[in-house]
Design an enzyme around this catalytic site. Structure first.
Site, short mmCIF file in Angstrom:
data_model
loop_
_atom_site.label_atom_id
_atom_site.label_comp_id
_atom_site.label_asym_id
_atom_site.label_seq_id
_atom_site.Cartn_x
_atom_site.Cartn_y
_atom_site.Cartn_z
N LYS A 240 33.28 42.33 45.44
CA LYS A 240 34.52 42.08 46.16
C LYS A 240 34.40 42.36 47.65
O LYS A 240 33.42 42.95 48.13
CB LYS A 240 35.66 42.92 45.55
CG LYS A 240 36.10 42.40 44.18
CD LYS A 240 37.29 43.16 43.64
CE LYS A 240 37.76 42.56 42.31
NZ LYS A 240 38.90 43.30 41.73
N ARG A 275 34.08 46.30 35.23
CA ARG A 275 34.00 44.84 35.07
C ARG A 275 33.04 44.30 36.13
O ARG A 275 33.32 44.43 37.33
CB ARG A 275 35.40 44.23 35.20
CG ARG A 275 35.47 42.73 35.01
CD ARG A 275 36.91 42.24 35.13
NE ARG A 275 37.02 40.80 34.96
CZ ARG A 275 36.87 39.91 35.93
NH1 ARG A 275 36.62 40.33 37.17
NH2 ARG A 275 36.99 38.63 35.70
#
Length: 305
Positions: A240, A275
């Site tokens: 991210k 995740r």
């Protein structure tokens, strides 16, 4: 309930299902999957526009990638047919289903838990019928129909916090107290969802979903407050933007080392799941970290898959 007094590699986590699942044991409450320490949820994006791997895992490539994630040690494979990157436009439910349903059907019987990453109740319902075992909803099950779908199927759900919606969530995120607001929302939603009959709930603080870099860092530092509760916590920082900003890495595909660092922090703070895109690298790092922090003579941490 996780054993919070133990070092994180020994903490016990569980998910309860209303139907038989791979690795599940029958209990009076349903079929339970349990593991110690921090397990890995592998990301399988079957979309053309995801921020890191859009278009790479379509058709037969999706099945090959799913099996690779399983073999690398993923406890759960999270299949998503709609990008939720910042600025992403929603796609029709039929398109999303056309992407995820064939993959889920093909993976039934492959011996791995399957999650569907969707905000749409109609997609969740069809995905569960096609073989998914749980629902990962970035909108936090705010839609009562999504709660009904999960409860009716006996499927656990991941409740994530998101301010706004993907198309606009990064325009101007603002909180008076990001930790109090995010944790308060997650706990209240978990109580509501469980009260409506969903058999188990995961909490996800939603890093990058309507949050600035400082918001994300505050939530990462405050993880012990969230993991100290009764709900298992999932953390997803893989590739991210916060990793890119912290490490000055503009290319998402090059952010796996920073992602591992953030997820090791999450594991040490009691996260039950991370995740990730790079499953093998995370499984290896988590095993080494667990060995370092386990009591002398303890058995090595094994993959729960």
């Amino acid at each position: 309930m996780p054993e919070r007094q133990a070092p994180w590699p020994q903490q016990l986590h569980r998910l309860t299902f209303g139907f038989p699942v791979p690795g599940g044991l029958r209990t009076p409450q349903g079929w339970e999957v349990t593991w110690r320490g921090c397990a890995v949820m592998g990301i399988l994006n079957v979309t053309p526009d995801s921020f890191s791997d859009g278009g790479r895992h379509l058709g037969a490539a999706a099945l090959t990638q799913a099996r690779a994630l399983r073999d690398a040690g993923a406890l759960i494979i999270d299949v998503g047919g709609e990008s939720t990157r910042p600025g992403a436009e929603p796609v029709p439910a039929e398109v999303e289903l056309d992407r995820v349903r064939p993959v889920l059907r093909a993976l039934v019987g492959e011996g791995v838990l399957l999650s569907v990453d969707t905000r749409k109740p109609e997609v969740a319902r069809a995905a569960l019928e096609a073989g998914a075992h749980l629902v990962n909803d970035v909108s936090g099950l705010r839609d009562p129909q999504m709660v009904q779908v999960c409860a009716g199927a006996g499927a656990p759900a991941c409740v994530m916090h998101m301010q706004g919606e993907p198309r606009t969530m990064q325009d101007a995120p603002h909180y008076a107290d990001v930790v109090a607001e995010v944790h308060g929302f997650l706990r209240a939603q978990a109580e509501r969802v469980r009260g409506a009959g969903v058999p188990a709930v995961l909490l996800d603080p939603g890093l990058g979903f309507g949050k600035t870099l400082e918001h994300n860092l505050a939530l990462l530092r405050a993880l012990p407050d969230l993991t100290a509760g009764e709900w298992p916590v999932l953390v997803g920082a893989s590739r991210k933007g916060l990793v890119g900003r912290l490490a000055d890495v503009p290319d998402p595909a090059q952010r796996d080392p920073g992602s591992v660092a953030l997820h090791l922090h999450a594991a040490r703070q009691g996260a039950a799941l991370v995740r990730v895109h790079a499953v093998a690298e995370h499984v290896q790092a988590l095993r080494v970290q667990a060995a370092l922090e386990s009591p002398p003579g303890a058995a090595p941490l094994q993959s729960p898959a």
